[in-house]
Write a protein that holds these residues in place. Sequence first.
Motif, PDB file in Angstrom:
ATOM      1  N   TYR A   1       0.882  -1.330  -0.058  1.00 50.68           N
ATOM      2  CA  TYR A   1      -0.101   0.054   0.115  1.00 50.68           C
ATOM      3  C   TYR A   1       0.952   1.022   0.004  1.00 50.68           C
TER       4      TYR A   1
ATOM      5  N   LEU B   1       0.208   5.680   0.334  1.00 55.87           N
ATOM      6  CA  LEU B   1      -0.886   7.047   0.334  1.00 55.87           C
ATOM      7  C   LEU B   1       0.124   7.957  -0.161  1.00 55.87           C
TER       8      LEU B   1
ATOM      9  N   GLY C   1      -1.536   9.996   8.059  1.00 55.02           N
ATOM     10  CA  GLY C   1      -1.776  10.590   9.582  1.00 55.02           C
ATOM     11  C   GLY C   1      -3.379  10.593  10.007  1.00 55.02           C
TER      12      GLY C   1
ATOM     13  N   ALA D   1      -4.786   4.246   5.890  1.00 58.37           N
ATOM     14  CA  ALA D   1      -4.107   2.862   5.178  1.00 58.37           C
ATOM     15  C   ALA D   1      -4.435   1.839   6.311  1.00 58.37           C
ATOM     16  N   THR D   2      -4.557   2.207   7.471  1.00 58.94           N
ATOM     17  CA  THR D   2      -4.838   1.030   8.432  1.00 58.94           C
ATOM     18  C   THR D   2      -6.403   0.574   8.295  1.00 58.94           C
TER      19      THR D   2
ATOM     20  N   ASN E   1      10.809   1.050   8.204  1.00 62.30           N
ATOM     21  CA  ASN E   1       9.436   1.542   8.088  1.00 62.30           C
ATOM     22  C   ASN E   1       8.650   1.524   9.048  1.00 62.30           C
TER      23      ASN E   1
ATOM     24  N   ARG F   1       6.442   3.533  10.249  1.00 60.47           N
ATOM     25  CA  ARG F   1       5.054   3.840   9.912  1.00 60.47           C
ATOM     26  C   ARG F   1       3.964   2.605   9.400  1.00 60.47           C
TER      27      ARG F   1
HETATM   28  C1  LIG Z   1       2.925   3.308   4.892  1.00 63.28           C
HETATM   29  C2  LIG Z   1       1.851   4.315   4.831  1.00 63.28           C
HETATM   30  C3  LIG Z   1       0.618   4.180   3.974  1.00 63.28           C
HETATM   31  C4  LIG Z   1       1.520   4.775   6.301  1.00 63.28           C
HETATM   32  O1  LIG Z   1       0.373   5.921   6.252  1.00 63.28           O
HETATM   33  P1  LIG Z   1       0.025   6.602   7.759  1.00 63.28           P
HETATM   34  O2  LIG Z   1      -0.746   7.646   7.516  1.00 63.28           O
HETATM   35  O3  LIG Z   1       1.014   6.346   8.765  1.00 63.28           O
HETATM   36  O4  LIG Z   1      -0.970   5.259   8.027  1.00 63.28           O
HETATM   37  P2  LIG Z   1      -2.588   5.360   8.554  1.00 63.28           P
HETATM   38  O5  LIG Z   1      -3.213   5.988   7.223  1.00 63.28           O
HETATM   39  O6  LIG Z   1      -3.041   4.131   8.974  1.00 63.28           O
HETATM   40  O7  LIG Z   1      -2.702   6.567   9.479  1.00 63.28           O
HETATM   41  C5  LIG Z   1      -2.068   6.129  10.694  1.00 63.28           C
HETATM   42  C6  LIG Z   1      -2.004   7.539  11.477  1.00 63.28           C
HETATM   43  O8  LIG Z   1      -3.000   8.184  11.309  1.00 63.28           O
HETATM   44  C7  LIG Z   1      -3.519   8.141  13.246  1.00 63.28           C
HETATM   45  N1  LIG Z   1      -4.997   8.061  13.020  1.00 63.28           N
HETATM   46  C8  LIG Z   1      -5.998   9.066  13.093  1.00 63.28           C
HETATM   47  N2  LIG Z   1      -7.130   8.255  12.817  1.00 63.28           N
HETATM   48  C9  LIG Z   1      -7.082   6.863  12.899  1.00 63.28           C
HETATM   49  C10 LIG Z   1      -7.964   6.037  12.741  1.00 63.28           C
HETATM   50  N3  LIG Z   1      -9.190   5.929  12.632  1.00 63.28           N
HETATM   51  N4  LIG Z   1      -7.371   4.778  12.512  1.00 63.28           N
HETATM   52  C11 LIG Z   1      -5.802   4.545  12.625  1.00 63.28           C
HETATM   53  N5  LIG Z   1      -5.134   5.620  12.687  1.00 63.28           N
HETATM   54  C12 LIG Z   1      -5.657   6.585  12.848  1.00 63.28           C
HETATM   55  C13 LIG Z   1      -2.772   7.196  13.532  1.00 63.28           C
HETATM   56  O9  LIG Z   1      -2.518   7.781  15.070  1.00 63.28           O
HETATM   57  C14 LIG Z   1      -1.414   7.244  13.115  1.00 63.28           C
HETATM   58  O10 LIG Z   1      -0.603   8.284  13.287  1.00 63.28           O
HETATM   59  P3  LIG Z   1       0.774   8.106  13.990  1.00 63.28           P
HETATM   60  O11 LIG Z   1       1.536   7.048  13.208  1.00 63.28           O
HETATM   61  O12 LIG Z   1       1.508   9.397  14.108  1.00 63.28           O
HETATM   62  O13 LIG Z   1       0.424   7.480  15.427  1.00 63.28           O
HETATM   63  C15 LIG Z   1       2.616   5.760   4.399  1.00 63.28           C
HETATM   64  O14 LIG Z   1       3.596   6.209   5.272  1.00 63.28           O
HETATM   65  C16 LIG Z   1       3.225   5.474   2.827  1.00 63.28           C
HETATM   66  O15 LIG Z   1       2.273   5.747   2.084  1.00 63.28           O
HETATM   67  N6  LIG Z   1       4.579   5.163   3.006  1.00 63.28           N
HETATM   68  C17 LIG Z   1       5.318   5.017   1.591  1.00 63.28           C
HETATM   69  C18 LIG Z   1       4.884   3.778   0.868  1.00 63.28           C
HETATM   70  C19 LIG Z   1       5.052   2.660   1.973  1.00 63.28           C
HETATM   71  O16 LIG Z   1       6.221   2.729   2.891  1.00 63.28           O
HETATM   72  N7  LIG Z   1       4.266   1.704   1.810  1.00 63.28           N
HETATM   73  C20 LIG Z   1       4.297   0.509   2.693  1.00 63.28           C
HETATM   74  C21 LIG Z   1       5.235  -0.444   2.246  1.00 63.28           C
HETATM   75  S1  LIG Z   1       5.284  -2.087   3.155  1.00 63.28           S
END
Ligand SMILES: CC(C)(COP(=O)(O)OP(=O)(O)OC[C@H]1O[C@@H](n2cnc3c(N)ncnc32)[C@H](O)[C@@H]1OP(=O)(O)O)[C@@H](O)C(=O)NCCC(=O)NCCS
Length: 157
Positions: A81, A83, A89, A93-94, A120, A122
Amino acid sequence: MPSPVELSDGDLVLRPWRDDDPATIGYTPRDPEISVYLGAPLSGAFPPPDPDAPWFAIVENGDPVGRIWFAGWKRPFEVGYYLRPDARGRGLATRSLDIVCTWMAEQGEETIELCTHPDNERSQRVAERAGFRRAGEVEQYARFKDGTTRALRYVWP
Ligand SMILES: CC(C)(COP(=O)(O)OP(=O)(O)OC[C@H]1O[C@@H](n2cnc3c(N)ncnc32)[C@H](O)[C@@H]1OP(=O)(O)O)[C@@H](O)C(=O)NCCC(=O)NCCS
């Protein structure tokens, strides 16, 4: 595996991936901000299309902001995945991972795998929030931008 369908948990929609989605999202897995932790195949070549591996656009309020997909020709299915940076944030993704894993289980898949670069954090938080658990490491997983090949392996459920 049936053809991908539109999946949703409310305002977040996952719909089948379209060829024009990269242009609409504005990013592809090769963009510098996206690709740091997305590895390239060690063989140097991406596999041919796998018709049984679903790909979805992550659509927030009608706006495609990312992709969640299953890697070609890997079984058990392995999810990936990304974003758009401005869509991070907020938990998208979750939630997307939760939606696709539930749907794959309904289609009869018993296990889903996920591999991440060890740095990674996040993505590891996304995996753990969505119910994946650590299951070892893969030494020769992919070629990452930093020249390493090792990934942490997660499995669901
Ligand atoms: C990996 C990636 C998708 C994660 O994105 P992300 O925004 O951290 O993930 P989410 O969309 O699940 O958001 C989680 C954040 O939102 C917050 N959040 C707010 N509302 C939320 C909800 N309803 N549910 C879960 N999290 C929530 C969480 O606290 C978390 O923040 P934090 O990490 O600061 O604690 C992103 O960093 C990305 O695209 N990276 C590049 C590509 C990559 O690495 N892909 C994965 C390869 S394995």
